[in-house]
Design a protein around this motif. Sequence first.
Motif, PDB file in Angstrom:
ATOM      1  N   LYS A 196      48.697 -13.188 -30.618  1.00  0.00           N
ATOM      2  CA  LYS A 196      47.755 -12.927 -29.724  1.00  0.00           C
ATOM      3  C   LYS A 196      47.342 -11.419 -29.659  1.00  0.00           C
ATOM      4  CE  LYS A 196      49.526 -16.141 -26.298  1.00  0.00           C
ATOM      5  NZ  LYS A 196      49.946 -16.501 -25.075  1.00  0.00           N
ATOM      6  N   GLN A 197      46.290 -10.943 -29.112  1.00  0.00           N
ATOM      7  CA  GLN A 197      45.734  -9.714 -29.335  1.00  0.00           C
ATOM      8  C   GLN A 197      46.645  -9.006 -28.389  1.00  0.00           C
ATOM      9  OE1 GLN A 197      43.947  -7.755 -31.212  1.00  0.00           O
ATOM     10  NE2 GLN A 197      43.104  -9.157 -32.543  1.00  0.00           N
ATOM     11  N   PRO A 198      47.330  -7.564 -28.589  1.00  0.00           N
ATOM     12  CA  PRO A 198      47.999  -6.789 -27.664  1.00  0.00           C
ATOM     13  C   PRO A 198      46.762  -5.734 -26.973  1.00  0.00           C
ATOM     14  CG  PRO A 198      48.205  -5.980 -29.845  1.00  0.00           C
ATOM     15  CD  PRO A 198      47.414  -7.289 -30.000  1.00  0.00           C
ATOM     16  N   GLU A 250      54.797  -5.963 -24.705  1.00  0.00           N
ATOM     17  CA  GLU A 250      53.887  -7.016 -25.289  1.00  0.00           C
ATOM     18  C   GLU A 250      54.308  -8.123 -26.065  1.00  0.00           C
ATOM     19  OE1 GLU A 250      50.805  -6.875 -23.756  1.00  0.00           O
ATOM     20  OE2 GLU A 250      49.539  -5.850 -25.229  1.00  0.00           O
ATOM     21  N   ALA A 251      55.287  -7.542 -27.006  1.00  0.00           N
ATOM     22  CA  ALA A 251      55.918  -8.905 -27.808  1.00  0.00           C
ATOM     23  C   ALA A 251      57.060  -9.559 -26.880  1.00  0.00           C
ATOM     24  CB  ALA A 251      56.844  -8.166 -28.835  1.00  0.00           C
ATOM     25  N   LEU A 252      57.527  -8.983 -25.823  1.00  0.00           N
ATOM     26  CA  LEU A 252      58.383  -9.865 -24.853  1.00  0.00           C
ATOM     27  C   LEU A 252      57.550 -10.262 -23.566  1.00  0.00           C
ATOM     28  CD1 LEU A 252      61.491  -7.283 -25.179  1.00  0.00           C
ATOM     29  CD2 LEU A 252      61.238  -9.801 -25.955  1.00  0.00           C
ATOM     30  N   GLN A 253      56.368  -9.999 -23.856  1.00  0.00           N
ATOM     31  CA  GLN A 253      55.501 -10.771 -22.832  1.00  0.00           C
ATOM     32  C   GLN A 253      55.723 -10.325 -21.304  1.00  0.00           C
ATOM     33  OE1 GLN A 253      53.768 -15.112 -23.632  1.00  0.00           O
ATOM     34  NE2 GLN A 253      55.686 -14.896 -25.023  1.00  0.00           N
ATOM     35  N   GLY A 254      56.072  -9.156 -21.177  1.00  0.00           N
ATOM     36  CA  GLY A 254      56.216  -8.492 -19.890  1.00  0.00           C
ATOM     37  C   GLY A 254      55.029  -8.048 -19.257  1.00  0.00           C
ATOM     38  N   ARG A 307      48.403   3.278 -19.132  1.00  0.00           N
ATOM     39  CA  ARG A 307      46.992   3.331 -20.052  1.00  0.00           C
ATOM     40  C   ARG A 307      47.233   2.435 -21.210  1.00  0.00           C
ATOM     41  NH1 ARG A 307      45.705   8.497 -21.379  1.00  0.00           N
ATOM     42  NH2 ARG A 307      47.696   9.507 -20.425  1.00  0.00           N
ATOM     43  N   LEU A 308      48.438   2.439 -22.039  1.00  0.00           N
ATOM     44  CA  LEU A 308      48.619   1.922 -23.176  1.00  0.00           C
ATOM     45  C   LEU A 308      48.868   0.474 -23.040  1.00  0.00           C
ATOM     46  CD1 LEU A 308      51.755   4.098 -24.704  1.00  0.00           C
ATOM     47  CD2 LEU A 308      49.378   3.871 -25.753  1.00  0.00           C
ATOM     48  N   LEU A 309      48.851   0.057 -21.882  1.00  0.00           N
ATOM     49  CA  LEU A 309      48.865  -1.516 -21.817  1.00  0.00           C
ATOM     50  C   LEU A 309      47.604  -1.946 -21.202  1.00  0.00           C
ATOM     51  CD1 LEU A 309      52.703  -1.747 -20.949  1.00  0.00           C
ATOM     52  CD2 LEU A 309      51.556  -2.714 -22.935  1.00  0.00           C
ATOM     53  N   ASP A 310      46.563  -1.275 -21.012  1.00  0.00           N
ATOM     54  CA  ASP A 310      45.451  -1.702 -20.591  1.00  0.00           C
ATOM     55  C   ASP A 310      44.730  -2.580 -21.391  1.00  0.00           C
ATOM     56  OD1 ASP A 310      43.419  -1.902 -18.265  1.00  0.00           O
ATOM     57  OD2 ASP A 310      42.300  -0.222 -19.599  1.00  0.00           O
ATOM     58  N   ILE A 316      47.612 -10.630 -24.245  1.00  0.00           N
ATOM     59  CA  ILE A 316      48.967 -11.155 -24.001  1.00  0.00           C
ATOM     60  C   ILE A 316      49.251 -11.004 -22.710  1.00  0.00           C
ATOM     61  CG2 ILE A 316      51.541 -10.796 -24.514  1.00  0.00           C
ATOM     62  CD1 ILE A 316      50.559  -9.568 -27.151  1.00  0.00           C
ATOM     63  N   MET A 317      48.908  -9.919 -22.052  1.00  0.00           N
ATOM     64  CA  MET A 317      49.201 -10.088 -20.681  1.00  0.00           C
ATOM     65  C   MET A 317      48.562 -10.939 -19.549  1.00  0.00           C
ATOM     66  SD  MET A 317      50.504  -6.211 -18.881  1.00  0.00           S
ATOM     67  CE  MET A 317      51.187  -5.918 -20.459  1.00  0.00           C
ATOM     68  N   ARG A 318      47.177 -11.133 -19.897  1.00  0.00           N
ATOM     69  CA  ARG A 318      46.248 -11.917 -19.381  1.00  0.00           C
ATOM     70  C   ARG A 318      46.816 -13.229 -19.543  1.00  0.00           C
ATOM     71  NH1 ARG A 318      42.320  -8.548 -21.423  1.00  0.00           N
ATOM     72  NH2 ARG A 318      41.868  -9.951 -23.306  1.00  0.00           N
ATOM     73  N   GLY A 319      47.329 -13.885 -20.529  1.00  0.00           N
ATOM     74  CA  GLY A 319      47.974 -15.297 -20.847  1.00  0.00           C
ATOM     75  C   GLY A 319      48.903 -15.588 -20.089  1.00  0.00           C
TER      76      GLY A 319
END
Length: 510
Positions: free
Chosen positions: A456-458, A230-234, A261-264, A268-271
Amino acid sequence: MSQTSKIELTGQDLTLADLMRIAEGCDAVLGEQGQITVDASRAVVDKIIEENEVVYGVNTGFGNFADVIIPEDKLTQLQYNLIRSHAAGVGAPLDLRACRALMALRANVLAKGFSGIRRANLDALLAALNSGFHPFIPEQGSVGASGDLAPLAHLTLNLMGEGHAMADGRRVPAAGELEKRGLAPITLQAKEGLAFINGTQVMAAVGGIALWEARSLLKHADLIAAMSLEALQGTRQAFYQKIHTARAHQGQLHSADNLWRLLDDSEIMRGHANCGRVQDSYSLRCVPQVHGPARDTLDHVLRVFEIEINSATDNPMVLADEGRLISGGNFHGESLAMAFDFAAIAVAELANIAERRIERLCNPDLSALDAFLVPEGGLNSGFMIAHCTAAALVSENKSLCHPASVDSISTSAAKEDHVSMGTIAARQFRDVVTNVRRVMAIELLGAAQGIHLLKKQPAAALQQPLALVREKVAPWDEDRYMADDIEAAEALLQSGVLIEAAEARCGTLH
């Protein structure tokens, strides 16, 4: 894990989970069947003495002195001499948890009824364990065959009321510590000294605790990797299930599912859904392919471990059903030595890949974050040396992962000419696990700081674990004393609260 207040030792079904309960303070008792087998085994030894049959370890010398016959009136002295001479260990003392584990393991092996000990002495061992007695057992001196002779001799010496015990971190007379707990020193008869010291229980105790702690790091490794991603915007697309079912290693499948599941539900990922990046680096994209084999390896090591701790490892073996003793080699620690070497390598890889993610978090050429994760770089150094600490620990692990089991050295005038070095393997594994946990603590802090900088929200499952980190460690807006923060992060990993918080949102992790 058993929920009973006491763990019953039968010699058949002890688990790592129950062993850890004992190590952490639970009492252990001898099962009814164990009482029967121990008595039957001792009856065979008594009969051999009565009939003047020559049997190794009962009425002969030991090791290269196996051909020296000992007269009946010196059989008791033989056992005392054995313990006193073999208590030749050196180095730092084993901590209380390790000592409790090895006492329970030795009692469990004796309960199998292959050792010829009197039940009174087995009861005395358990009474010492349950009283909180902490024997002084130096951790160095075992070559892992004929078992852990030197350290187990120190335990037995303490039970005899000789040598030193531990109290409040200090060495004190063992006799006084026994008396304080209302315990009488044990006495030894024929075969009993040998029954106390032939076996793999010290390597099993040290390595078993390390195995328990290593397994607790597996979920944390996935959780922290998700934070770093998340921090590295992967992207989480590399964890899509069909990719991993096409390979089908269970550990890889489990790790990938955890990460998915942890990254659902991540802002950040949507951005950066259309940012143009095709692939993440291996340290992000290949997390399941690295964490997964570590999982599979530790599962294998657990199976080996639980077979070993319920096995008879004495010599000679008392075969009560045949009424005789036979010399063999079950004391040889090669099974555990190889397993712990393998485990150390597997766990070290969790830190190897974590250190690469820490580098990416700190290096502005590899991320969109402030250099070394701190504003006003130059005035502030941020995580510069925290990364160096992680690199130092990873490098140290490379030496610790040199397999002890490939070494051997001839002892006892070449009678014991191949040994396992299993206790060295266990100690190395223990030290690797500690180093890995500290590297993971540094990555946890770095990932949390990176997410803080993004503003941003993780992913939903990461938010409460990150809040728990922030309760202990404030964001890094300027340089401050770093070591306390790393220690606080390590304590969070040891507590398990981060996993509980994540699972409350995404379900139980593998």
